[in-house]
Design a protein around this motif. Structure first.
Motif, mmCIF file in Angstrom:
data_model
loop_
_atom_site.group_PDB
_atom_site.id
_atom_site.type_symbol
_atom_site.label_atom_id
_atom_site.label_comp_id
_atom_site.label_asym_id
_atom_site.label_seq_id
_atom_site.Cartn_x
_atom_site.Cartn_y
_atom_site.Cartn_z
ATOM 1 N N LYS A 256 1.182 -4.763 -1.195
ATOM 2 C CA LYS A 256 0.109 -4.173 -1.999
ATOM 3 C C LYS A 256 0.231 -4.586 -3.460
ATOM 4 O O LYS A 256 -0.767 -4.938 -4.108
ATOM 5 C CB LYS A 256 0.155 -2.644 -1.865
ATOM 6 C CG LYS A 256 -0.939 -1.938 -2.646
ATOM 7 C CD LYS A 256 -0.988 -0.458 -2.307
ATOM 8 C CE LYS A 256 0.277 0.252 -2.696
ATOM 9 N NZ LYS A 256 0.170 1.715 -2.489
ATOM 10 N N ARG A 257 1.432 -4.573 -3.998
ATOM 11 C CA ARG A 257 1.614 -4.977 -5.393
ATOM 12 C C ARG A 257 1.300 -6.462 -5.583
ATOM 13 O O ARG A 257 0.624 -6.859 -6.545
ATOM 14 C CB ARG A 257 3.050 -4.662 -5.821
ATOM 15 C CG ARG A 257 3.332 -4.967 -7.276
ATOM 16 C CD ARG A 257 4.692 -4.456 -7.717
ATOM 17 N NE ARG A 257 5.773 -5.061 -6.954
ATOM 18 C CZ ARG A 257 6.491 -4.403 -6.048
ATOM 19 N NH1 ARG A 257 6.217 -3.131 -5.780
ATOM 20 N NH2 ARG A 257 7.463 -5.010 -5.398
ATOM 21 N N HIS A 258 1.763 -7.296 -4.643
ATOM 22 C CA HIS A 258 1.515 -8.734 -4.776
ATOM 23 C C HIS A 258 0.034 -9.068 -4.591
ATOM 24 O O HIS A 258 -0.538 -9.871 -5.358
ATOM 25 C CB HIS A 258 2.357 -9.486 -3.738
ATOM 26 C CG HIS A 258 2.147 -10.965 -3.764
ATOM 27 N ND1 HIS A 258 2.656 -11.783 -4.756
ATOM 28 C CD2 HIS A 258 1.448 -11.795 -2.915
ATOM 29 C CE1 HIS A 258 2.298 -13.040 -4.528
ATOM 30 N NE2 HIS A 258 1.572 -13.073 -3.407
ATOM 31 N N ALA A 259 -0.619 -8.467 -3.596
ATOM 32 C CA ALA A 259 -2.038 -8.761 -3.364
ATOM 33 C C ALA A 259 -2.892 -8.290 -4.531
ATOM 34 O O ALA A 259 -3.859 -8.973 -4.927
ATOM 35 C CB ALA A 259 -2.488 -8.094 -2.064
ATOM 36 N N ALA A 260 -2.587 -7.128 -5.111
ATOM 37 C CA ALA A 260 -3.364 -6.647 -6.256
ATOM 38 C C ALA A 260 -3.211 -7.590 -7.444
ATOM 39 O O ALA A 260 -4.190 -7.877 -8.164
ATOM 40 C CB ALA A 260 -2.910 -5.235 -6.619
ATOM 41 N N MET A 274 -12.543 -5.176 -8.370
ATOM 42 C CA MET A 274 -12.577 -4.151 -7.328
ATOM 43 C C MET A 274 -13.544 -4.536 -6.214
ATOM 44 O O MET A 274 -13.258 -4.319 -5.028
ATOM 45 C CB MET A 274 -12.968 -2.804 -7.938
ATOM 46 C CG MET A 274 -11.931 -2.234 -8.907
ATOM 47 S SD MET A 274 -12.446 -0.683 -9.662
ATOM 48 C CE MET A 274 -12.607 0.352 -8.221
ATOM 49 N N GLN A 275 -14.701 -5.131 -6.572
ATOM 50 C CA GLN A 275 -15.637 -5.583 -5.537
ATOM 51 C C GLN A 275 -15.023 -6.689 -4.691
ATOM 52 O O GLN A 275 -15.215 -6.737 -3.472
ATOM 53 C CB GLN A 275 -16.929 -6.062 -6.194
ATOM 54 C CG GLN A 275 -17.765 -4.941 -6.807
ATOM 55 C CD GLN A 275 -19.012 -5.458 -7.492
ATOM 56 O OE1 GLN A 275 -19.261 -6.684 -7.505
ATOM 57 N NE2 GLN A 275 -19.795 -4.551 -8.078
ATOM 58 N N ASP A 391 -3.408 -1.947 7.007
ATOM 59 C CA ASP A 391 -3.203 -0.680 6.297
ATOM 60 C C ASP A 391 -3.376 -0.829 4.791
ATOM 61 O O ASP A 391 -3.846 0.097 4.116
ATOM 62 C CB ASP A 391 -1.803 -0.130 6.600
ATOM 63 C CG ASP A 391 -1.663 0.316 8.043
ATOM 64 O OD1 ASP A 391 -2.703 0.549 8.688
ATOM 65 O OD2 ASP A 391 -0.513 0.411 8.533
ATOM 66 N N VAL A 392 -2.998 -1.975 4.236
ATOM 67 C CA VAL A 392 -2.998 -2.142 2.780
ATOM 68 C C VAL A 392 -4.361 -2.572 2.261
ATOM 69 O O VAL A 392 -4.721 -2.266 1.114
ATOM 70 C CB VAL A 392 -1.902 -3.151 2.373
ATOM 71 C CG1 VAL A 392 -1.970 -3.475 0.885
ATOM 72 C CG2 VAL A 392 -0.533 -2.595 2.722
ATOM 73 N N ALA A 397 -8.364 -1.994 -3.827
ATOM 74 C CA ALA A 397 -9.279 -1.673 -4.930
ATOM 75 C C ALA A 397 -8.711 -0.546 -5.787
ATOM 76 O O ALA A 397 -8.741 -0.611 -7.029
ATOM 77 C CB ALA A 397 -10.648 -1.291 -4.370
ATOM 78 N N GLY A 398 -8.184 0.483 -5.163
ATOM 79 C CA GLY A 398 -7.584 1.573 -5.937
ATOM 80 C C GLY A 398 -6.352 1.130 -6.694
ATOM 81 O O GLY A 398 -6.099 1.590 -7.821
#
Length: 457
Positions: A256-260, A274-275, A391-392, A397-398
């Motif tokens: 999650k951290r890497h993808a964001a 976010m979109q 799941d991630v 977006a959040g």
């Protein structure tokens, strides 16, 4: 025959208590025989009570003082009298003097004059009378609101309790049994055995005698429950679940951290980022829908590598792994491919493969101990990665919004960050001084060098 009957009657009167006397009264004996038997009983009690006096009276004149003292002494009741114990301790502590060393006994002088009693005032006599009246009323006879019959019963009870012969204890086992029976009968007559609180009943387990349950296994399970013992396969299961939870939590957090970061690094405003993350989440839902947890899929005990069994396992797994329902993408909407990063997967592959191997080893050890219904399937890296991506994806977006709106942490101004007030202070603070600390155990220095040059050779 009459003599034997008389002996049996006497024994019933002596040892039977109230029930024995009642049986004699109801037997139909004549009044003369009853009176004769009761006289014998009273005579036996009187002789038993004053046995010392009767023994001393029947002593011959030629008996010595020691014999008379033994006959007049009280019978042994199981405990030593206080006077005898004190005399014995005094004799042990100080031996009596011999006849030659003893002095002549001189009785103390006795005043033979008549002494008058101390006069008591009228107020003192009234106070004594009042105290005695209060003591009498405190016995429960007066001032308690009892009826005449209850007062009479209370008086009889006190009279029996405080009479001289009431405290006489029998000196035989038969007499003690008769006294116990008499007191039990009196208590039953007074109703003291009514409404006695009962104890807790015995809990009976009906399943212990069930013919359709293995008694040995059931009893062993009950013993384990009472002793709070955990079976070995339960401990293995707890360790396995703990390790699995740690691995999945770390995998999802890292991805999650890497993808964001990767999605946000492509630029654009916060709404555009976010979109973009939401588009990837929709694509992930289409190409990689979320399934039920694989831990909930049971493994048959007869599972093997046979093609038929493999096909049955695949069908059971497909039936169990039904994708969760969710909002479908709008018709005509072009979705990007699911977000993946092969470089990150390659960098983390060593750790993930090692973790999966460790989990499979723990699962193998657990399945050897666990019963058939509690066995677990083995883990696969591809399945775990697919579940992690599914799941991630809805959380990206959040995560991007939280990272963008999170306040930045600024370090406080230290001594070197304060603005300088002069040029000298600026140059002085430009470089912090460095202090070199030499070792305590210095081997060769200036003093040794000077000694080597100018010293004697």
């Amino acid at each position: 025959m009459s003599r034997r009957l008389e002996q049996a009657t006497e024994e019933a009167l002596l040892t039977g208590g109230t029930s024995g006397r009642r049986a004699i009264e109801d037997a139909g004996f004549s009044d003369e025989l009853k009176e004769k038997l009761l006289d014998k009983v009273r005579d036996a009690k009187f002789r038993n009570k004053y046995s010392g006096a009767f023994a001393q009276a029947g002593m011959p004149a030629a008996a010595g003082q020691g014999t008379r003292g033994i006959a007049a002494a009280q019978p042994w009741a199981g405990e030593e009298a206080t006077d005898d114990a004190v005399l014995r301790m005094l004799d042990d502590a100080k031996k009596p003097l011999g006849p030659a060393s003893r002095g002549k006994f001189e009785p103390p002088p006795v005043d033979m004059r008549i002494k008058r009693e101390r006069p008591v005032s009228a107020g003192q006599r009234m106070a004594n009378a009042r105290d005695r009246a209060q003591t009498y009323a405190g016995l429960g006879v007066k001032g308690t609101g009892l009826t005449d019959q209850e007062k009479e019963d209370r008086r009889n009870q006190f009279r029996e309790r405080f009479s001289p012969g009431a405290r006489g204890m029998p000196d035989s086992v038969t007499g003690i049994a008769a006294l116990a029976n008499e007191r039990i009968e009196d208590a039953i007559a007074r109703g003291q055995f009514k409404n006695i609180p009962r104890g807790k009943g015995v809990e009976r387990d009906t399943r212990a005698n069930n013919p359709f349950i293995d008694t040995t296994e059931y009893i062993m399970n009950k013993m384990i429950q009472r002793q709070e013992i955990v079976p070995p396969w339960i401990e293995k299961q707890q360790d396995l679940v703990k390790q699995l939870g740690t691995f999945r939590a770390r995998l999802r957090n890292d991805w999650k951290r890497h993808a964001a970061r990767m999605i946000a690094s492509k630029g654009g405003s916060l709404m555009e980022q976010m979109q973009r993350a939401e588009q990837h989440a929709k694509a992930e839902k289409v190409h990689n829908p979320r399934y039920r947890n694989v831990d909930q899929i049971p493994v048959p005990a007869s599972s093997s590598d046979d093609p038929v069994m493999v096909k049955m396992r695949q069908q059971a797994q497909q039936a169990a792994e039904k994708p969760t329902t969710g909002p479908d993408p709008e018709p005509g909407e072009v979705l990007p491919p699911p977000f993946r990063d092969p470089e990150w997967e390659k960098a983390e592959s060593a750790y993930m493969n090692l973790a999966i191997d460790n989990l499979n080893a723990m699962t193998r050890s657990y399945n050897l101990m666990a019963p058939d219904l509690a066995k677990k399937p083995y883990f696969s890296l591809e399945r775990e990665m697919a579940a992690c991506f599914a799941d991630v994806a809805p959380q990206l977006a959040g995560e991007i919004k939280e990272r963008a709106t999170r306040p930045k942490q600024t370090a406080g101004l230290g001594a070197m960050d304060k603005p300088s007030t002069s040029i000298l202070e600026h140059f002085r603070q430009a470089e912090s001084p460095r202090i070199h600390l030499e070792a305590d155990g210095k081997v060769y220095g200036f003093r040794e060098w000077w000694r080597d040059i100018w010293g004697r050779r």
